[in-house]
Design a protein around this motif. Structure first.
Motif, PDB file in Angstrom:
ATOM      1  N   UNK A 273       0.840  -1.188   0.000  1.00  0.00           N
ATOM      2  CA  UNK A 273       0.000   0.000   0.000  1.00  0.00           C
ATOM      3  C   UNK A 273       0.878   1.241   0.000  1.00  0.00           C
ATOM      4  N   UNK A 274       0.276   2.359  -0.353  1.00  0.00           N
ATOM      5  CA  UNK A 274       1.030   3.613  -0.442  1.00  0.00           C
ATOM      6  C   UNK A 274       1.732   3.949   0.871  1.00  0.00           C
ATOM      7  N   UNK A 275       1.032   3.784   1.985  1.00  0.00           N
ATOM      8  CA  UNK A 275       1.578   4.172   3.285  1.00  0.00           C
ATOM      9  C   UNK A 275       2.854   3.401   3.614  1.00  0.00           C
ATOM     10  N   UNK A 276       2.854   2.102   3.358  1.00  0.00           N
ATOM     11  CA  UNK A 276       4.021   1.286   3.684  1.00  0.00           C
ATOM     12  C   UNK A 276       5.206   1.625   2.789  1.00  0.00           C
ATOM     13  N   UNK A 277       4.944   1.826   1.507  1.00  0.00           N
ATOM     14  CA  UNK A 277       6.033   2.169   0.597  1.00  0.00           C
ATOM     15  C   UNK A 277       6.635   3.528   0.972  1.00  0.00           C
ATOM     16  N   UNK A 278       5.790   4.494   1.280  1.00  0.00           N
ATOM     17  CA  UNK A 278       6.283   5.796   1.718  1.00  0.00           C
ATOM     18  C   UNK A 278       7.100   5.680   3.002  1.00  0.00           C
ATOM     19  N   UNK A 279       6.616   4.889   3.939  1.00  0.00           N
ATOM     20  CA  UNK A 279       7.306   4.733   5.217  1.00  0.00           C
ATOM     21  C   UNK A 279       8.694   4.144   5.015  1.00  0.00           C
ATOM     22  N   UNK A 280       8.798   3.143   4.160  1.00  0.00           N
ATOM     23  CA  UNK A 280      10.094   2.502   3.938  1.00  0.00           C
ATOM     24  C   UNK A 280      11.060   3.459   3.235  1.00  0.00           C
ATOM     25  N   UNK A 281      10.584   4.179   2.233  1.00  0.00           N
ATOM     26  CA  UNK A 281      11.454   5.106   1.508  1.00  0.00           C
ATOM     27  C   UNK A 281      11.887   6.273   2.400  1.00  0.00           C
ATOM     28  N   UNK A 282      10.992   6.774   3.230  1.00  0.00           N
ATOM     29  CA  UNK A 282      11.356   7.858   4.146  1.00  0.00           C
ATOM     30  C   UNK A 282      12.420   7.417   5.142  1.00  0.00           C
ATOM     31  N   UNK A 283      12.381   6.140   5.512  1.00  0.00           N
ATOM     32  CA  UNK A 283      13.365   5.614   6.467  1.00  0.00           C
ATOM     33  C   UNK A 283      14.736   5.407   5.838  1.00  0.00           C
ATOM     34  N   UNK A 284      14.805   5.552   4.498  1.00  0.00           N
ATOM     35  CA  UNK A 284      16.069   5.313   3.789  1.00  0.00           C
ATOM     36  C   UNK A 284      16.327   6.453   2.800  1.00  0.00           C
ATOM     37  N   UNK A 285      16.576   7.643   3.311  1.00  0.00           N
ATOM     38  CA  UNK A 285      16.712   8.830   2.453  1.00  0.00           C
ATOM     39  C   UNK A 285      18.004   8.872   1.646  1.00  0.00           C
ATOM     40  N   UNK A 286      18.949   7.992   1.957  1.00  0.00           N
ATOM     41  CA  UNK A 286      20.246   8.039   1.290  1.00  0.00           C
ATOM     42  C   UNK A 286      20.373   7.047   0.138  1.00  0.00           C
ATOM     43  N   UNK A 287      19.254   6.501  -0.302  1.00  0.00           N
ATOM     44  CA  UNK A 287      19.289   5.588  -1.455  1.00  0.00           C
ATOM     45  C   UNK A 287      19.800   6.348  -2.680  1.00  0.00           C
ATOM     46  N   UNK A 288      20.738   5.708  -3.376  1.00  0.00           N
ATOM     47  CA  UNK A 288      21.321   6.322  -4.571  1.00  0.00           C
ATOM     48  C   UNK A 288      20.757   5.735  -5.863  1.00  0.00           C
ATOM     49  N   UNK A 289      20.445   4.441  -5.832  1.00  0.00           N
ATOM     50  CA  UNK A 289      19.884   3.780  -7.010  1.00  0.00           C
ATOM     51  C   UNK A 289      18.675   2.956  -6.588  1.00  0.00           C
ATOM     52  N   UNK A 290      17.575   3.184  -7.286  1.00  0.00           N
ATOM     53  CA  UNK A 290      16.299   2.561  -6.928  1.00  0.00           C
ATOM     54  C   UNK A 290      15.656   1.959  -8.170  1.00  0.00           C
ATOM     55  N   UNK A 291      15.160   0.736  -8.032  1.00  0.00           N
ATOM     56  CA  UNK A 291      14.369   0.116  -9.100  1.00  0.00           C
ATOM     57  C   UNK A 291      13.074  -0.416  -8.501  1.00  0.00           C
ATOM     58  N   UNK A 292      11.956   0.057  -9.022  1.00  0.00           N
ATOM     59  CA  UNK A 292      10.637  -0.442  -8.652  1.00  0.00           C
ATOM     60  C   UNK A 292      10.080  -1.135  -9.882  1.00  0.00           C
ATOM     61  N   UNK A 293       9.972  -2.439  -9.806  1.00  0.00           N
ATOM     62  CA  UNK A 293       9.647  -3.244 -10.984  1.00  0.00           C
ATOM     63  C   UNK A 293       8.409  -4.099 -10.720  1.00  0.00           C
ATOM     64  N   UNK A 294       7.400  -3.931 -11.552  1.00  0.00           N
ATOM     65  CA  UNK A 294       6.156  -4.698 -11.419  1.00  0.00           C
ATOM     66  C   UNK A 294       5.609  -4.571  -9.998  1.00  0.00           C
TER      67      UNK A 294
END
Length: 404
Positions: A273-294
């Motif tokens: 769900x949107x809330x969980x994905x946002x929560x995880x990304x906010x907890x990891x602000x230093x990500x340099x390379x991201x792939x969201x696939x399917x």
């Protein structure tokens, strides 16, 4: 009794011992079959436990002798006999045996890592093996192992972790055999033709498929790897129907996991769900390379997620592929520029529709992110054409995300 279809009666009359063997009734034969199957299954389980323990010790000894292996990779191939070469897991006719063995091997390897306390830096589990994953329920069964001091000591060293997990899979050999025995004529024709069968897939509403213990295992495992810098997670659906309840797998991850050193993240085929994905990304602000696939959002919208990514100053590259909206189809990734309305990417990034080109895959550099700000064109109207690109897209989705 099963061979002769007679039951033996032993009587003691005084000093005489009398044995008779009358014809067994059908209900007696049924009970005998059940007892035979149960004893056979118990014996096989005991033998399997002995073999697994031996395998764990062999791998433990090997890891200790190697000292400090930097990379440990588990991938799958299928042996069809002495006269044939190994084939990929995706080419095998039957998928059930692959899942059963994949789970066994995962258990053996994790146990050996714990026992040896091997400081493995890169741990890859079925990352490239198509149609081969570890059920999340089986991972949860190893919670006590993952919570042990020895496993925790080893897991502290892991910097890159890749894991393919799946929905619940029936791993009882007898139940699998029974499912094959009850196949319809159509399914049996496919089976005998070498095309495999989906018989035995659990329904997405069956209690065993949606049991609460199916969901927290991945988070329990990740919690033991606090120093991860690179994380690849893949989810495979083995159920009949959409596995919406498995949104809880990612919810547990978002609620429990914070990886301070995480720089690279790849998520494939997850429902969240949107809330969980946002929560995880906010907890990891230093990500340099991201792939969201399917990726499938079950609630919410992609807009807040895209807005958040714009604020992540460390993000140097992001790849989107098949981003699905709740009840609204796939997000069109075409440029929001009238002069680029026919943009097709590299030929594998889109397919033609009656109203234009549907773009499903795009990679953005840091410069692209700053310039385009994830502003996409409206989705083209009309149905897709039956083009080679469209059929390749359909096939690739099934192979990568299931069901088998």
């Amino acid at each position: 009794m099963l061979k002769t279809k007679r039951r033996r009666i032993h009587e003691q009359k005084g000093v005489f011992s009398i044995t008779t063997e009358p014809q067994a009734a059908e209900d007696e034969l049924d009970e005998a079959r059940r007892n035979f199957d149960r004893l056979t299954s118990e014996r096989e389980e005991q033998q399997e436990m002995k073999r697994n323990e031996s395998d764990v010790q062999l791998l433990t000894d090997a890891l200790r002798k190697l000292g400090a292996p930097d990379v440990l990779t588990i991938e799958a191939a299928v042996d069809q006999g002495e006269k044939t070469q190994l084939i990929s897991s995706s080419a095998a006719r039957e998928w059930h045996p692959i899942w059963v063995r994949a789970s066994q091997v995962f258990r053996i390897v994790m146990s050996a890592i714990a026992r040896s306390e091997a400081p493995v830096k890169t741990l890859i589990v079925y990352n490239k093996s198509l149609r081969c994953s570890v059920p999340t329920s089986d991972i949860n069964e190893l919670a006590s192992l993952f919570g042990s001091k020895s496993f925790n000591a080893a897991a502290q060293h892991v910097r890159f972790f890749a894991l393919s997990v799946s929905t619940k899979v029936e791993t009882d050999p007898q139940k699998i055999a029974d499912a094959y025995a009850e196949m319809s004529e159509v399914d049996r024709a496919y089976y005998e033709a070498g095309m495999g069968t989906n018989v035995g897939l659990l329904s997405n509403e069956k209690p065993a498929a949606i049991f609460e213990n199916n969901y927290p295992g991945v988070a329990h495992l990740l919690k033991q790897m606090p120093n991860l810098e690179n994380l690849h997670l893949h989810f495979y659906n083995t159920l009949q129907g959409i596995p919406k309840s498995y949104v809880k797998v990612f919810t547990y991850i978002a609620d429990e996991i914070v990886l301070a050193s995480l720089r690279r993240l790849r998520l494939r085929c997850f429902y969240c769900d949107e809330a969980s994905l946002l929560k995880f990304l906010r907890a990891h602000p230093n990500i340099e390379r991201l792939e969201l696939r399917e990726m499938h959002l079950t609630t919410g919208s992609w807009s807040p997620v895209l807005d958040l990514l714009l604020t992540m100053s460390s993000l140097q590259e992001v790849t989107f592929h098949n981003l699905w909206k709740p009840e609204a189809g796939m997000l069109h990734l075409g440029p929001n520029d009238p002069s680029k309305s026919d943009w097709e990417g590299d030929g594998n990034s889109s397919f033609a529709c009656m109203g234009g080109v549907m773009v499903h895959t795009r990679t953005f550099s840091r410069k692209d992110i700053q310039n385009e700000r994830f502003e996409f064109a409206d989705k083209p109207d009309g149905r897709q054409y039956g083009s080679p690109q469209f059929h390749r897209w359909i096939t690739a989705r099934e192979v990568e995300c299931g069901p088998p």
